[in-house]
Write a protein that holds these residues in place. Structure first.
Motif, PDB file in Angstrom:
ATOM      1  N   GLY A   1     -20.039   9.110   5.076  1.00 49.46           N
ATOM      2  CA  GLY A   1     -18.177   9.604   5.192  1.00 49.46           C
ATOM      3  C   GLY A   1     -18.417   8.301   3.446  1.00 49.46           C
ATOM      4  N   TYR A   2     -16.554   7.819   3.804  1.00 42.68           N
ATOM      5  CA  TYR A   2     -16.914   7.313   2.611  1.00 42.68           C
ATOM      6  C   TYR A   2     -15.479   6.475   3.067  1.00 42.68           C
ATOM      7  N   ILE A   3     -15.997   4.412   2.109  1.00 42.99           N
ATOM      8  CA  ILE A   3     -14.594   3.796   2.214  1.00 42.99           C
ATOM      9  C   ILE A   3     -14.363   3.573   0.589  1.00 42.99           C
ATOM     10  N   ILE A   4     -13.110   3.063   0.317  1.00 43.39           N
ATOM     11  CA  ILE A   4     -12.683   3.058  -0.585  1.00 43.39           C
ATOM     12  C   ILE A   4     -11.513   1.418  -0.662  1.00 43.39           C
ATOM     13  N   PRO A   5     -12.527   0.809  -1.189  1.00 46.90           N
ATOM     14  CA  PRO A   5     -12.024  -1.129  -1.961  1.00 46.90           C
ATOM     15  C   PRO A   5     -10.968  -0.359  -2.376  1.00 46.90           C
ATOM     16  N   THR A   6      -9.677  -0.999  -2.560  1.00 45.85           N
ATOM     17  CA  THR A   6      -9.022  -1.601  -3.464  1.00 45.85           C
ATOM     18  C   THR A   6      -8.546  -2.778  -3.377  1.00 45.85           C
ATOM     19  N   ILE A   7      -7.770  -3.182  -4.369  1.00 37.57           N
ATOM     20  CA  ILE A   7      -6.712  -4.293  -4.731  1.00 37.57           C
ATOM     21  C   ILE A   7      -5.565  -3.971  -4.683  1.00 37.57           C
ATOM     22  N   PRO A   8      -3.948  -3.891  -3.564  1.00 35.61           N
ATOM     23  CA  PRO A   8      -3.532  -3.268  -3.195  1.00 35.61           C
ATOM     24  C   PRO A   8      -1.754  -3.100  -4.107  1.00 35.61           C
ATOM     25  N   ASP A   9      -3.010  -2.387  -5.453  1.00 39.20           N
ATOM     26  CA  ASP A   9      -1.579  -2.529  -6.097  1.00 39.20           C
ATOM     27  C   ASP A   9      -1.533  -1.464  -7.194  1.00 39.20           C
ATOM     28  N   VAL A  10      -1.282  -0.918  -8.340  1.00 39.79           N
ATOM     29  CA  VAL A  10      -0.431   0.366  -8.666  1.00 39.79           C
ATOM     30  C   VAL A  10      -1.740   0.880  -9.654  1.00 39.79           C
ATOM     31  N   LEU A  11      -2.414   0.204 -10.488  1.00 40.53           N
ATOM     32  CA  LEU A  11      -3.992   0.422 -11.305  1.00 40.53           C
ATOM     33  C   LEU A  11      -4.645   0.482 -10.513  1.00 40.53           C
ATOM     34  N   SER A  12      -4.969   0.058  -9.471  1.00 40.52           N
ATOM     35  CA  SER A  12      -6.148   0.175  -8.092  1.00 40.52           C
ATOM     36  C   SER A  12      -6.316   1.273  -7.468  1.00 40.52           C
ATOM     37  N   THR A  13      -5.037   1.749  -7.040  1.00 39.83           N
ATOM     38  CA  THR A  13      -4.465   2.730  -5.468  1.00 39.83           C
ATOM     39  C   THR A  13      -4.492   3.966  -6.912  1.00 39.83           C
ATOM     40  N   TYR A  14      -4.155   3.913  -8.286  1.00 44.99           N
ATOM     41  CA  TYR A  14      -3.907   5.621  -8.889  1.00 44.99           C
ATOM     42  C   TYR A  14      -4.936   6.539  -8.765  1.00 44.99           C
ATOM     43  N   GLY A  15      -6.013   5.916  -8.650  1.00 47.50           N
ATOM     44  CA  GLY A  15      -7.420   7.527  -8.713  1.00 47.50           C
ATOM     45  C   GLY A  15      -7.377   7.820  -7.210  1.00 47.50           C
ATOM     46  N   ILE A  16      -7.329   6.798  -5.770  1.00 51.43           N
ATOM     47  CA  ILE A  16      -7.418   7.098  -4.832  1.00 51.43           C
ATOM     48  C   ILE A  16      -7.026   8.772  -4.402  1.00 51.43           C
ATOM     49  N   PRO A  17      -6.197   9.146  -4.674  1.00 50.98           N
ATOM     50  CA  PRO A  17      -5.920  10.801  -4.763  1.00 50.98           C
ATOM     51  C   PRO A  17      -7.190  11.960  -5.024  1.00 50.98           C
ATOM     52  N   GLN A  18      -7.029  11.562  -6.557  1.00 51.38           N
ATOM     53  CA  GLN A  18      -7.981  12.144  -7.121  1.00 51.38           C
ATOM     54  C   GLN A  18      -9.625  11.622  -6.496  1.00 51.38           C
TER      55      GLN A  18
ATOM     56  N   THR B   1     -19.522   3.255  -0.474  1.00 46.37           N
ATOM     57  CA  THR B   1     -18.076   3.379  -1.046  1.00 46.37           C
ATOM     58  C   THR B   1     -18.190   3.178  -2.245  1.00 46.37           C
ATOM     59  N   ILE B   2     -17.094   3.722  -2.666  1.00 48.89           N
ATOM     60  CA  ILE B   2     -16.645   4.236  -3.612  1.00 48.89           C
ATOM     61  C   ILE B   2     -14.803   4.055  -4.468  1.00 48.89           C
ATOM     62  N   ASN B   3     -14.840   3.476  -5.921  1.00 48.34           N
ATOM     63  CA  ASN B   3     -13.489   3.155  -6.501  1.00 48.34           C
ATOM     64  C   ASN B   3     -14.027   3.675  -7.453  1.00 48.34           C
ATOM     65  N   LEU B   4     -12.293   4.121  -8.362  1.00 51.16           N
ATOM     66  CA  LEU B   4     -13.372   4.686  -9.850  1.00 51.16           C
ATOM     67  C   LEU B   4     -12.463   3.482 -10.797  1.00 51.16           C
ATOM     68  N   LYS B   5     -12.250   2.295 -10.009  1.00 52.38           N
ATOM     69  CA  LYS B   5     -11.255   1.556 -10.301  1.00 52.38           C
ATOM     70  C   LYS B   5     -12.067   0.339 -10.905  1.00 52.38           C
ATOM     71  N   GLY B   6     -13.230  -0.416 -11.786  1.00 54.52           N
ATOM     72  CA  GLY B   6     -13.290  -1.628 -10.843  1.00 54.52           C
ATOM     73  C   GLY B   6     -12.937  -2.833 -11.015  1.00 54.52           C
ATOM     74  N   GLY B   7     -13.705  -3.859 -10.908  1.00 48.88           N
ATOM     75  CA  GLY B   7     -13.231  -5.457 -10.400  1.00 48.88           C
ATOM     76  C   GLY B   7     -12.060  -5.422  -9.091  1.00 48.88           C
ATOM     77  N   VAL B   8     -12.698  -4.370  -8.468  1.00 46.75           N
ATOM     78  CA  VAL B   8     -11.654  -3.831  -6.938  1.00 46.75           C
ATOM     79  C   VAL B   8     -12.493  -4.671  -5.712  1.00 46.75           C
ATOM     80  N   ALA B   9     -13.157  -5.695  -5.902  1.00 48.73           N
ATOM     81  CA  ALA B   9     -14.498  -5.988  -5.271  1.00 48.73           C
ATOM     82  C   ALA B   9     -15.278  -5.004  -3.825  1.00 48.73           C
TER      83      ALA B   9
END
Length: 288
Positions: free
Chosen positions: A169-186, A7-15
């Motif tokens: 494989g990997y999953i990406i937990p994210t809040i559905p807002d601009v700041l939280s999803t911005y890094g997903i393509p990267q 599980t990965i996301n570059l943004k913190g605080g996304v659960a």
């Protein structure tokens, strides 16, 4: 053999960690799966959610964490202290009915260790690489589990690479807002390049919506945009914004999964739905 999912996301605080732990507890409790959580995040949140903080401090003082593993990478084989069997914590969780969930705990020391992993001991034939440290360490126990979930740090450093190196494989937990999803393509692009370089496929399993508010036009718009994402599918399950979520993240002993995560249209039901969806995707992708 276990299916290993990061599980990965570059943004913190996304659960991210809450999603990892809740999924692990649900798979172990409601679906009778043998699960190992590997905590690679130096914030140690997955660790303290699954064992009491006092217990974590005891383990940390005894160097029974992933920090010892990465420290040992600088030492010759005969000098290493990491003991996998003793470091894994068996039968963890604050939920009494969870019996098949184990943990490889993290440590705050990983923050300092991260920057020094390029100068590891590479062996007589220079065959050991910095991204293979975790792979070499856990190989002997992989077959003991149905699922191994890896809580990765919110960065693309060497420790994260170690988690992805062993992942199917990997999953990406994210809040559905601009700041939280911005890094997903990267993240998707970066993992794809890493996957090609190590000649091992690491599949994007899906994006998981967290802290969703049905009253938010931003959330609705962002979800529509994520549904058009071609490289990563969007899980149907959406974890709603819940005031009790922070309380559930604290280590408090309870009898059942529902007692911890909430009854009704709260996270208990959502974790059941998500676990079913997660297992279905894994079955399609990997033939579990």
């Amino acid at each position: 053999m276990a299916k290993i999912i990061a599980t990965i996301n570059l943004k913190g605080g996304v659960a991210k960690t809450t999603t990892t732990v809740g999924l692990a507890e649900t798979l172990a409790c409601e679906f009778d799966k043998r699960v190992l959580v590997i905590d690679l995040d130096p914030q140690t949140n997955a660790t303290t959610m699954l064992i009491q903080e006092e217990k974590w401090r005891e383990l940390n003082n005894k160097e029974l964490t992933t920090a010892r593993l990465f420290k040992d990478s600088k030492l010759a084989m005969n000098e290493r202290k990491f003991d996998l069997r003793n470091t894994i914590q068996y039968g963890v969780s604050s939920i009494d009915k969870v019996k098949k969930l184990d943990l490889l705990p993290s440590s705050l020391e990983l923050i300092e260790i991260q920057d020094n992993l390029t100068s590891i001991y590479r062996g007589r034939f220079n065959a050991i690489t910095p991204v293979d440290i975790l792979k070499r360490a856990i190989n002997e126990v992989v077959d003991n589990y149905d699922y191994i979930l890896i809580d990765c740090p919110p960065n693309l450093g060497t420790i994260t690479l170690n988690g992805l190196r062993i992942s199917d494989g990997y999953i990406i937990p994210t809040i559905p807002d601009v700041l939280s999803t911005y890094g997903i393509p990267q993240v998707v692009k970066w993992i794809s390049e890493f996957s090609s370089e190590i000649d091992k496929e690491i599949k994007p399993i899906g994006i998981v919506i967290t802290k969703y508010s049905s009253n938010s036009s931003v959330h609705k718009t962002t979800i529509k945009e994520l549904e058009l994402e071609r490289d990563v599918k969007l899980f149907k399950t959406k974890f709603i914004q819940c005031n009790d979520l922070a309380k559930a993240a604290e280590y408090t002993e309870v009898n059942t999964l529902a007692k911890k995560w909430g009854y009704g249209e709260k996270h208990y039901d959502l974790f059941i739905e998500f676990a079913k969806e997660f297992m279905g995707v894994c079955n399609d992708e990997f033939g579990v």
